[in-house]
Structures are given as C-alpha cells and as structure tokens.
Design an enzyme around this catalytic site. Sequence first.
Site, PDB file in Angstrom:
ATOM      1  N   GLU A  93      32.207  51.504  26.546  1.00 41.25           N
ATOM      2  CA  GLU A  93      30.968  52.178  26.916  1.00 41.25           C
ATOM      3  C   GLU A  93      31.009  52.756  28.321  1.00 41.25           C
ATOM      4  O   GLU A  93      31.636  52.202  29.216  1.00 41.25           O
ATOM      5  CB  GLU A  93      29.805  51.189  26.799  1.00 41.25           C
ATOM      6  CG  GLU A  93      29.549  50.809  25.357  1.00 41.25           C
ATOM      7  CD  GLU A  93      28.518  49.701  25.183  1.00 41.25           C
ATOM      8  OE1 GLU A  93      27.848  49.724  24.151  1.00 41.25           O
ATOM      9  OE2 GLU A  93      28.387  48.838  26.052  1.00 41.25           O
ATOM     10  N   CYS A 106      29.017  55.515  35.334  1.00 37.96           N
ATOM     11  CA  CYS A 106      29.557  54.161  35.405  1.00 37.96           C
ATOM     12  C   CYS A 106      30.587  54.042  34.285  1.00 37.96           C
ATOM     13  O   CYS A 106      30.250  54.244  33.111  1.00 37.96           O
ATOM     14  CB  CYS A 106      28.398  53.182  35.216  1.00 37.96           C
ATOM     15  SG  CYS A 106      28.916  51.478  35.105  1.00 37.96           S
ATOM     16  N   CYS A 113      36.746  41.792  28.802  1.00 37.81           N
ATOM     17  CA  CYS A 113      37.071  41.336  30.159  1.00 37.81           C
ATOM     18  C   CYS A 113      37.601  39.922  30.070  1.00 37.81           C
ATOM     19  O   CYS A 113      37.179  39.144  29.218  1.00 37.81           O
ATOM     20  CB  CYS A 113      35.809  41.365  31.030  1.00 37.81           C
ATOM     21  SG  CYS A 113      36.127  41.065  32.782  1.00 37.81           S
ATOM     22  N   CYS A 117      32.514  35.801  33.795  1.00 35.09           N
ATOM     23  CA  CYS A 117      31.442  35.471  34.739  1.00 35.09           C
ATOM     24  C   CYS A 117      30.241  35.036  33.898  1.00 35.09           C
ATOM     25  O   CYS A 117      29.912  35.673  32.898  1.00 35.09           O
ATOM     26  CB  CYS A 117      31.101  36.689  35.601  1.00 35.09           C
ATOM     27  SG  CYS A 117      32.489  37.235  36.612  1.00 35.09           S
ATOM     28  N   CYS A 120      27.316  37.558  32.748  1.00 38.44           N
ATOM     29  CA  CYS A 120      27.648  38.931  32.328  1.00 38.44           C
ATOM     30  C   CYS A 120      27.919  39.021  30.829  1.00 38.44           C
ATOM     31  O   CYS A 120      28.618  38.181  30.263  1.00 38.44           O
ATOM     32  CB  CYS A 120      28.874  39.392  33.116  1.00 38.44           C
ATOM     33  SG  CYS A 120      29.430  41.047  32.687  1.00 38.44           S
ATOM     34  N   GLY A 164      34.945  45.403  32.146  1.00 39.73           N
ATOM     35  CA  GLY A 164      36.285  45.068  32.624  1.00 39.73           C
ATOM     36  C   GLY A 164      36.394  44.882  34.126  1.00 39.73           C
ATOM     37  O   GLY A 164      35.470  45.176  34.880  1.00 39.73           O
ATOM     38  N   GLU A 165      37.539  44.349  34.537  1.00 39.65           N
ATOM     39  CA  GLU A 165      37.811  44.131  35.955  1.00 39.65           C
ATOM     40  C   GLU A 165      38.859  45.163  36.399  1.00 39.65           C
ATOM     41  O   GLU A 165      40.043  45.033  36.065  1.00 39.65           O
ATOM     42  CB  GLU A 165      38.310  42.689  36.166  1.00 39.65           C
ATOM     43  CG  GLU A 165      38.894  42.399  37.537  1.00 39.65           C
ATOM     44  CD  GLU A 165      38.020  42.863  38.712  1.00 39.65           C
ATOM     45  OE1 GLU A 165      36.803  42.633  38.712  1.00 39.65           O
ATOM     46  OE2 GLU A 165      38.585  43.478  39.645  1.00 39.65           O
ATOM     47  N   SER A 196      34.388  48.525  41.767  1.00 38.15           N
ATOM     48  CA  SER A 196      33.732  47.230  41.955  1.00 38.15           C
ATOM     49  C   SER A 196      34.623  46.121  41.417  1.00 38.15           C
ATOM     50  O   SER A 196      35.166  46.227  40.318  1.00 38.15           O
ATOM     51  CB  SER A 196      32.396  47.238  41.196  1.00 38.15           C
ATOM     52  OG  SER A 196      31.754  45.998  41.331  1.00 38.15           O
ATOM     53  N   SER A 219      31.624  42.013  44.102  1.00 38.59           N
ATOM     54  CA  SER A 219      30.575  41.255  43.418  1.00 38.59           C
ATOM     55  C   SER A 219      30.597  39.843  43.980  1.00 38.59           C
ATOM     56  O   SER A 219      31.327  38.987  43.495  1.00 38.59           O
ATOM     57  CB  SER A 219      30.838  41.240  41.916  1.00 38.59           C
ATOM     58  OG  SER A 219      30.760  42.542  41.413  1.00 38.59           O
ATOM     59  N   LEU A 220      29.790  39.625  45.003  1.00 37.07           N
ATOM     60  CA  LEU A 220      29.819  38.320  45.671  1.00 37.07           C
ATOM     61  C   LEU A 220      28.943  37.318  44.912  1.00 37.07           C
ATOM     62  O   LEU A 220      29.409  36.278  44.461  1.00 37.07           O
ATOM     63  CB  LEU A 220      29.340  38.474  47.121  1.00 37.07           C
ATOM     64  CG  LEU A 220      29.452  37.240  47.998  1.00 37.07           C
ATOM     65  CD1 LEU A 220      30.896  36.823  48.220  1.00 37.07           C
ATOM     66  CD2 LEU A 220      28.749  37.457  49.345  1.00 37.07           C
ATOM     67  N   HIS A 221      27.673  37.616  44.810  1.00 36.49           N
ATOM     68  CA  HIS A 221      26.710  36.868  43.982  1.00 36.49           C
ATOM     69  C   HIS A 221      26.413  35.432  44.394  1.00 36.49           C
ATOM     70  O   HIS A 221      25.473  34.815  43.883  1.00 36.49           O
ATOM     71  CB  HIS A 221      27.091  36.885  42.498  1.00 36.49           C
ATOM     72  CG  HIS A 221      27.273  38.262  41.938  1.00 36.49           C
ATOM     73  ND1 HIS A 221      26.556  39.347  42.365  1.00 36.49           N
ATOM     74  CD2 HIS A 221      28.105  38.736  40.969  1.00 36.49           C
ATOM     75  CE1 HIS A 221      26.943  40.424  41.689  1.00 36.49           C
ATOM     76  NE2 HIS A 221      27.874  40.083  40.848  1.00 36.49           N
ATOM     77  N   ASN A 296      19.761  41.684  34.827  1.00 36.74           N
ATOM     78  CA  ASN A 296      19.359  42.170  33.506  1.00 36.74           C
ATOM     79  C   ASN A 296      19.617  41.092  32.482  1.00 36.74           C
ATOM     80  O   ASN A 296      20.734  40.577  32.398  1.00 36.74           O
ATOM     81  CB  ASN A 296      20.186  43.397  33.122  1.00 36.74           C
ATOM     82  CG  ASN A 296      20.056  44.479  34.147  1.00 36.74           C
ATOM     83  OD1 ASN A 296      18.961  44.914  34.449  1.00 36.74           O
ATOM     84  ND2 ASN A 296      21.175  44.882  34.724  1.00 36.74           N
ATOM     85  N   CYS A 339      23.735  47.195  34.230  1.00 36.29           N
ATOM     86  CA  CYS A 339      24.874  46.386  34.664  1.00 36.29           C
ATOM     87  C   CYS A 339      24.952  45.102  33.867  1.00 36.29           C
ATOM     88  O   CYS A 339      23.953  44.417  33.685  1.00 36.29           O
ATOM     89  CB  CYS A 339      24.704  45.934  36.106  1.00 36.29           C
ATOM     90  SG  CYS A 339      24.986  47.190  37.289  1.00 36.29           S
TER      91      CYS A 339
HETATM   92  N1  SAH Z   1      34.365  43.421  37.053  1.00 39.62           N
HETATM   93  C1  SAH Z   1      33.779  44.240  38.067  1.00 39.62           C
HETATM   94  C2  SAH Z   1      33.005  45.428  37.548  1.00 39.62           C
HETATM   95  C3  SAH Z   1      32.066  45.223  36.372  1.00 39.62           C
HETATM   96  S1  SAH Z   1      30.494  44.505  36.593  1.00 39.62           S
HETATM   97  C4  SAH Z   1      32.912  43.380  38.974  1.00 39.62           C
HETATM   98  O1  SAH Z   1      32.746  42.218  38.680  1.00 39.62           O
HETATM   99  O2  SAH Z   1      32.467  43.877  39.998  1.00 39.62           O
HETATM  100  C5  SAH Z   1      29.527  45.532  37.604  1.00 39.62           C
HETATM  101  C6  SAH Z   1      28.456  44.755  38.384  1.00 39.62           C
HETATM  102  O3  SAH Z   1      27.380  44.281  37.542  1.00 39.62           O
HETATM  103  C7  SAH Z   1      29.008  43.518  39.042  1.00 39.62           C
HETATM  104  O4  SAH Z   1      28.481  43.362  40.328  1.00 39.62           O
HETATM  105  C8  SAH Z   1      28.507  42.440  38.115  1.00 39.62           C
HETATM  106  O5  SAH Z   1      28.547  41.192  38.683  1.00 39.62           O
HETATM  107  C9  SAH Z   1      27.127  42.922  37.804  1.00 39.62           C
HETATM  108  N2  SAH Z   1      26.513  42.300  36.637  1.00 39.62           N
HETATM  109  C10 SAH Z   1      27.107  41.671  35.617  1.00 39.62           C
HETATM  110  N3  SAH Z   1      26.215  41.236  34.716  1.00 39.62           N
HETATM  111  C11 SAH Z   1      25.003  41.597  35.186  1.00 39.62           C
HETATM  112  C12 SAH Z   1      23.679  41.471  34.695  1.00 39.62           C
HETATM  113  N4  SAH Z   1      23.433  40.905  33.522  1.00 39.62           N
HETATM  114  N5  SAH Z   1      22.671  41.967  35.429  1.00 39.62           N
HETATM  115  C13 SAH Z   1      22.924  42.609  36.603  1.00 39.62           C
HETATM  116  N6  SAH Z   1      24.146  42.782  37.106  1.00 39.62           N
HETATM  117  C14 SAH Z   1      25.193  42.276  36.411  1.00 39.62           C
END
Ligand code: SAH
Length: 351
Positions: A93, A106, A113, A117, A120, A164-165, A196, A219-221, A296, A339
């Site tokens: 997608e 995007c 992947c 995480c 996700c 994907g990463e 990212s 993507s620190l989180h 989301n 995302c």
């Molecule tokens: N693998 C890469 C790129 C894909 S995810 C990465 O991890 O950065 C793109 C972004 O969306 C990342 O910051 C990811 O952590 C975030 N993301 C993943 N699931 C999400 C969700 N359900 N709601 C909001 N952001 C999310």
Amino acid sequence: MAGKRNIRELNLVELKEYFESIGDKKFRAIQAYDWLWKQHTRSFDEMSNLSLDLRKKLAEDFSLNAITVDLTQQSSDGTFKSRFRTYDGHLLEGVIIPTEKRNTACVSSQIGCSLSCKFCATGMMERKRNLDFDEIYDQVAILNQQSLDTNGNGLTNIVYMGMGEPLLNYKNVLKSIDRITASDSMNMSPKRITVSTAGVAKMIRQLGDDKVRFNLALSLHAATDEKRDRIMAINETNNIKALIEALNYFYEQTKNDITLEYVLLKGENDSLEDAKELVKVYRKIPTHLVNVIEYNPVYGIPFIKSDEDSTQTFTDYLVSQKVNVRIRRSRGKDIDAACGQLANKSKELAN
Ligand code: SAH
C-alpha cells in the site's frame, strides 16, 4: 521467466551496449530509457517508437516487473490510499496525503515487516520479502500521476513511512531514491524525502558513511530503554544510547534533518514523566523537530490513543522546554490509510 534480467537494472551505458550487441542502433537505448524512466511505462508493448520486432525481442530478453494499481480508496479528508500488486502477486500500500501546501506520498519499502512493534498493524504481518528498488520507485511514479490527476499538482514530498522497515532493505531504498532524484527521471530534491526508521543503529551510521542527502526520522516512541523495550522489540539490540550515537554520527556526516517521532499511547508513554525523559533524549540528538503523533487504532491491538488532556500536558511541557514540537493529527483514518494502519485490510473489503 527465470533468468531474465530486469531491464531497469541496466544503466544507459549498459542499455546502449545491449542494443549494439543485438545489431541495433545505440540511440534506441535513449528511447527505451526514456520510456522506462520518464514515461514510467509498465510494459514493452507501450514503447511505440520501437518496432514490434524490437519490442518482442526486449520482452524475450528482459523482465519489466512493474507494480500495478489494484484498488484506490479516497478518505473523506482527501487522503488517497492505493493498493498495489507486484508481478509475483503480493499486495502493498501507498498513500497520498494532500495538505494546503504539500502533496506527500507515503510509500512502502517491504511486504510486511519483520519488526513486530507492538502498536503497529504492519508489525502483525510477517515479512514476506523486500521490495525491489523499481517497485518502490513505481509507487512514487504512480502516486505522482494520481496526484496530478486528482488535484492538478504532483508530489512535493515523499516519506518512507508505509509498510516495512526501510533500513532493513537498505540497498533498494537508496537505489529507489537515486532514481526519484535523478535528473533523467523524476528529478525530485532529496531534501523533500524522509526515510523513517524504527532504529537500526548500524544502518543509520551507514547512511552517514554514504553521505546521503535525504532526511531521516527516528520512531522513538519511548525515551527510556525499559519502556522502549516493551513496545519495540528492536530496542533490545539497538538501544537508545546506540541510537543517539548513530544519529550524531549521521548528522556529523550529512547535516541532514533528523525528526523524532513519538506516538502517544494512553497510559504507556504519555505522562509528564515520559515527556521529561523525552526532553533528555532530545537534548542529546541534533534534531530539529519532535513529531508527536496521534495514535491510530488498529483492530486486535490493545493500545489506545492518549486523551486530549494528557496530550496537551505532554506537548505543553515540551514547548516549555523549548522543544520544537508539532502535533501530527491522523489523516485517512476512515480508510485505514493512517500511519501504522497499513496492512492490506482493503483486501477483505474488496473480496
Ligand atoms: N518502519 C519504519 C517506517 C514505518 S512506520 C518506522 O518504524 O519508522 C511509520 C511511522 O508510523 C512510525 O513512526 C511508526 O512507529 C508509526 N506508527 C505505527 N503504527 C502506528 C499507529 N497505529 N498509529 C500511529 N502511528 C503509528
């Protein structure tokens, strides 16, 4: 089919050599190259200024593994999601997010992947395979055309934030960006491209060594290892200290922008204490921006988004500490284009 060379792996010089080797004229290579990289042609049949025999010969000697559009959905907020099909039947997608000033695409870098995480949707799928550089490129070319067709403007920005990463498909991602930015192709500025990553320290350093010219988002989180380990398994092998060092190295080598992404999960990483930890990490990284992302919801995943009050307290604290922060509200939620919602769910809708 096996053994055929992917024609898009040939550069112009190699293509010229090929045409010479079959007794044809070198300038045919320029014509074919133009079809491949300027017209974004998806099949040899479309190369109408080459003779039928020549098109047939090309099809015998080469493959052209273009992706095709399988389904397109539009969200009530203008976001477009397209589902693409690869030559070998996989689905992936890509999304266009139009705003007043920008048309951001995007794109996905892998089918599925491997990172899992916890929050996700893509992380729940297994990784099927890496996308080839030309398949990543095709997404951009198709989304650009869709953008032109629907709002009259081409893409202004590209983010590698789909499925994907990207840094675990390093070569193809770099090669796709090479094509997107090449003057004989789409000619986009690398400054408008952001990759990212969930945080692969070794490959962040490699980006520095390769002196890339595009921007990076981490993507620190979560800002402590204890918390980050819980939601992102990759942190066990790429901890925050290793990421800080790698990002500093990347910045020294490239001076490109670094953004930190932080998705707010209710009760998990959205307290004032968490904001304080985030500021500590922020100070150690040459970053220009923290993107606070609204979470989301994903079916089957227990996390929910942070409530308005906590979000406000969290971001107010960052602002009070002079952190450059932007809240990224979600787009395209009604079609699962936001995302972390990309997981080919539209497949079930279509069937
Ligand atoms: N693998 C890469 C790129 C894909 S995810 C990465 O991890 O950065 C793109 C972004 O969306 C990342 O910051 C990811 O952590 C975030 N993301 C993943 N699931 C999400 C969700 N359900 N709601 C909001 N952001 C999310």
